[in-house]
Design a protein around this motif. Structure first.
Motif, PDB file in Angstrom:
ATOM      1  N   GLY A  75       0.931  -1.183  -0.055  1.00  0.00           N
ATOM      2  CA  GLY A  75      -0.079   0.144  -0.018  1.00  0.00           C
ATOM      3  C   GLY A  75       0.615   1.239   0.148  1.00  0.00           C
ATOM      4  O   GLY A  75       0.399   2.632  -0.117  1.00  0.00           O
ATOM      5  N   GLY A  77       3.678   4.290   0.750  1.00  0.00           N
ATOM      6  CA  GLY A  77       3.702   5.474   1.809  1.00  0.00           C
ATOM      7  C   GLY A  77       2.087   6.036   1.959  1.00  0.00           C
ATOM      8  O   GLY A  77       1.848   6.199   3.006  1.00  0.00           O
ATOM      9  N   PHE A  81      -0.580   6.788   5.038  1.00  0.00           N
ATOM     10  CA  PHE A  81      -1.319   7.940   5.610  1.00  0.00           C
ATOM     11  C   PHE A  81      -2.697   7.634   6.053  1.00  0.00           C
ATOM     12  O   PHE A  81      -3.245   8.253   6.559  1.00  0.00           O
ATOM     13  CB  PHE A  81      -1.518   8.596   4.371  1.00  0.00           C
ATOM     14  CG  PHE A  81      -0.219   9.306   3.623  1.00  0.00           C
ATOM     15  CD1 PHE A  81       0.906   9.263   4.432  1.00  0.00           C
ATOM     16  CD2 PHE A  81      -0.115   9.985   2.205  1.00  0.00           C
ATOM     17  CE1 PHE A  81       1.889   9.944   3.764  1.00  0.00           C
ATOM     18  CE2 PHE A  81       1.099  10.624   1.970  1.00  0.00           C
ATOM     19  CZ  PHE A  81       2.117  10.576   2.624  1.00  0.00           C
ATOM     20  N   TRP A 105       3.856  15.917   0.623  1.00  0.00           N
ATOM     21  CA  TRP A 105       3.311  14.598   1.462  1.00  0.00           C
ATOM     22  C   TRP A 105       2.665  14.638   2.735  1.00  0.00           C
ATOM     23  O   TRP A 105       1.850  13.953   3.051  1.00  0.00           O
ATOM     24  CB  TRP A 105       4.691  13.602   1.258  1.00  0.00           C
ATOM     25  CG  TRP A 105       5.106  13.357  -0.208  1.00  0.00           C
ATOM     26  CD1 TRP A 105       6.092  13.892  -0.563  1.00  0.00           C
ATOM     27  CD2 TRP A 105       4.457  12.566  -1.207  1.00  0.00           C
ATOM     28  NE1 TRP A 105       6.222  13.406  -2.091  1.00  0.00           N
ATOM     29  CE2 TRP A 105       5.319  12.667  -2.251  1.00  0.00           C
ATOM     30  CE3 TRP A 105       3.156  11.998  -1.030  1.00  0.00           C
ATOM     31  CZ2 TRP A 105       4.743  11.927  -3.252  1.00  0.00           C
ATOM     32  CZ3 TRP A 105       2.621  11.196  -2.279  1.00  0.00           C
ATOM     33  CH2 TRP A 105       3.472  11.430  -3.244  1.00  0.00           C
ATOM     34  N   THR A 154       9.921  14.980  -0.467  1.00  0.00           N
ATOM     35  CA  THR A 154      10.799  14.450  -1.659  1.00  0.00           C
ATOM     36  C   THR A 154      10.631  15.445  -2.815  1.00  0.00           C
ATOM     37  O   THR A 154      11.471  15.803  -3.626  1.00  0.00           O
ATOM     38  CB  THR A 154      10.267  13.284  -2.148  1.00  0.00           C
ATOM     39  OG1 THR A 154       9.992  12.533  -1.003  1.00  0.00           O
ATOM     40  CG2 THR A 154      11.090  12.351  -3.113  1.00  0.00           C
ATOM     41  N   ASP A 174       7.025  10.010   8.395  1.00  0.00           N
ATOM     42  CA  ASP A 174       7.303   9.461   7.324  1.00  0.00           C
ATOM     43  C   ASP A 174       8.612   9.551   6.936  1.00  0.00           C
ATOM     44  O   ASP A 174       9.305  10.883   6.599  1.00  0.00           O
ATOM     45  CB  ASP A 174       6.170  10.259   6.281  1.00  0.00           C
ATOM     46  CG  ASP A 174       6.367   9.895   4.704  1.00  0.00           C
ATOM     47  OD1 ASP A 174       7.479   8.930   4.472  1.00  0.00           O
ATOM     48  OD2 ASP A 174       5.576  10.191   4.095  1.00  0.00           O
ATOM     49  N   SER A 177      11.561   9.211   2.130  1.00  0.00           N
ATOM     50  CA  SER A 177      12.834   9.473   1.352  1.00  0.00           C
ATOM     51  C   SER A 177      14.045   9.742   2.037  1.00  0.00           C
ATOM     52  O   SER A 177      15.071  10.015   1.267  1.00  0.00           O
ATOM     53  CB  SER A 177      12.342  10.685   0.407  1.00  0.00           C
ATOM     54  OG  SER A 177      11.730  11.618   1.095  1.00  0.00           O
TER      55      SER A 177
HETATM   56  N1  PMP Z   1       5.738  10.212   1.549  1.00  0.00           N
HETATM   57  C1  PMP Z   1       6.940  10.499   0.753  1.00  0.00           C
HETATM   58  C2  PMP Z   1       7.890  11.435   1.448  1.00  0.00           C
HETATM   59  C3  PMP Z   1       7.075  10.221  -0.651  1.00  0.00           C
HETATM   60  O1  PMP Z   1       8.149  10.771  -1.164  1.00  0.00           O
HETATM   61  C4  PMP Z   1       6.210   9.313  -1.330  1.00  0.00           C
HETATM   62  C5  PMP Z   1       6.301   8.876  -2.710  1.00  0.00           C
HETATM   63  N2  PMP Z   1       7.176   9.787  -3.427  1.00  0.00           N
HETATM   64  C6  PMP Z   1       4.909   8.997  -0.591  1.00  0.00           C
HETATM   65  C7  PMP Z   1       4.952   9.329   0.778  1.00  0.00           C
HETATM   66  C8  PMP Z   1       3.873   8.138  -1.113  1.00  0.00           C
HETATM   67  O2  PMP Z   1       4.512   6.899  -1.370  1.00  0.00           O
HETATM   68  P1  PMP Z   1       3.736   5.965  -2.237  1.00  0.00           P
HETATM   69  O3  PMP Z   1       3.737   6.505  -3.650  1.00  0.00           O
HETATM   70  O4  PMP Z   1       4.641   4.584  -1.987  1.00  0.00           O
HETATM   71  O5  PMP Z   1       2.405   5.723  -1.771  1.00  0.00           O
END
Ligand code: PMP
Length: 367
Positions: A75, A77, A81, A105, A154, A174, A177
């Motif tokens: 699932g 990041g 959430f 994010w 990111t 989180d 990155s």
């Molecule tokens: N948090 C951060 C800091 C991210 O960089 C990203 C994805 N680039 C996400 C959450 C979301 O991750 P996902 O695409 O794996 O759901």
């Protein structure tokens, strides 16, 4: 045959070549099983060894205390959430949570959490995400179930250089990155999660580290695969885990260990990012960093070419010339524009220096 590129992508991102070679070598016949890892049962003893070793390596590398559990989830990041509020919002009666919003994010995480409780954004709203506010500006609620932040945004390229003090309220982070790019004091956190596809593996698996006492408070309607307590109780195998992704994660963890662990990763990431930021700072305004120096990310370096707002033609040319030199994915996220060089663990110092030399040359020719 095309040569391997120098990949500055923000994720999915470069993996260490030795990891890919090992996976290739073991592809058809893993550990003399006559099968690939993809074909192994998630209940087999061979896979059990893979997942247990991955868990142990996360624990060793990050020095995770024994009162923390480690699980591997699907699932991404984004899944977390939702999983975070589903599992933690009910820790206190008020069903409210504090969110520090410093980029896209954490903003997305806050929006998702609103489905499950009351969300309080604790920092002043920012027009653009170019800084990390001072801790003293946070309006924290002592009655919050948890405080959430994103250690490295990111897209915008801002990175926390401190761990927020929450006075006993569980801190959720989180680290998608920047996990494993430096040592962290895990004991300061309630929950840490990271999608693997940047620093620690390939897309499809998310590492979640949870303090034991936070388990068992999930909302009754929590999808069972997202229930931390259920997954902890089943060693991440309540249902079929993303087996191959966990295997690749395990190979990356072994690689991190061999390189010298997170201390070494920190040295290298500081070296790589400093050399790129130095190019920006010494370019007489030809390259413009977009982020306040005190919170510049070591992982994602955003910049404009040709002035603070960027010169469209020059930026296009920059990308074209870079691509001729085999450097790819330097284009910034569509929501911010400009350039972004992502310098994750697997990107070598030599590769970062190819970018640095190119940037200096490009400036000499175009300024
Ligand atoms: N948090 C951060 C800091 C991210 O960089 C990203 C994805 N680039 C996400 C959450 C979301 O991750 P996902 O695409 O794996 O759901």
């Amino acid at each position: 045959e095309a040569p391997r590129v120098i990949n500055f992508s923000a994720g999915p991102a470069k993996l260490p070549e030795s990891v890919l070679e090992k996976a290739q070598h073991e592809m058809l016949n893993y550990n003399n099983t006559g099968q690939s890892v993809m074909e192994l049962s998630h209940r087999s003893s061979d896979f059990t060894k893979i997942i247990n070793a991955a868990e142990k390596d996360v624990r060793d590398i990050l020095n995770v205390p024994s009162n923390y559990k480690i699980i591997f989830q699907q699932g991404g990041g984004t899944g977390q959430f939702s999983a975070v509020p589903l599992n933690l919002m009910g820790l206190k009666e008020g069903h409210c949570a504090d969110y520090i919003v410093t980029g896209s994010w954490s903003a997305k995480a806050a929006k998702e959490a609103e489905k499950y409780g009351k969300v309080n954004v604790v920092n002043p709203k920012m027009d653009k995400y170019t800084t990390i506010p001072q801790e003293s500006t946070f309006n924290l609620n002592p009655e919050a179930s948890y405080v959430f932040y994103c250690a490295n945004e990111t897209i915008h390229g801002v990175e926390f250089q401190y761990i927020p003090e929450t006075n006993g309220v569980p801190l959720v982070c989180d680290m998608s990155s920047n996990m494993m790019s430096r040592p962290v004091d895990i004991s300061k956190f309630g929950v840490i999660f990271a999608g693997a596809q940047k620093n620690i593996g390939c897309a499809g698996v998310t590492v979640v580290i949870i303090r034991e006492d936070l388990l068992g408070h999930a909302h009754p309607k929590t999808p069972i695969t997202f229930d931390y307590k259920v997954q902890v109780g089943n060693n991440s195998l309540y249902n079929t885990a993303p087996t191959y992704n966990i295997y690749i994660l395990g190979l990356v963890l072994q690689w991190v260990k061999c390189q010298g662990g997170v201390e070494r990763m920190e040295q290298l990431s500081s070296m790589k990012s400093k050399s790129v930021y130095d190019v920006l700072d010494n370019s007489n305004g030809f390259y413009c960093g977009t982020i306040e120096p005190h919170c510049r990310s070591r992982m994602n370096v955003p910049f404009r070419v040709g002035g603070p707002e960027g010169d469209e033609a020059l930026e296009k040319k920059f990308l074209e010339e870079a691509s001729k030199r085999n450097m790819i994915s330097l284009k910034g996220h569509r929501s911010v524009g400009g350039m972004r060089a992502s310098l994750y663990n697997a990107l070598t110092v030599e590769e970062a220096m190819v970018l640095v030399n190119f940037m200096n040359e490009f400036r000499e020719q175009n300024q």
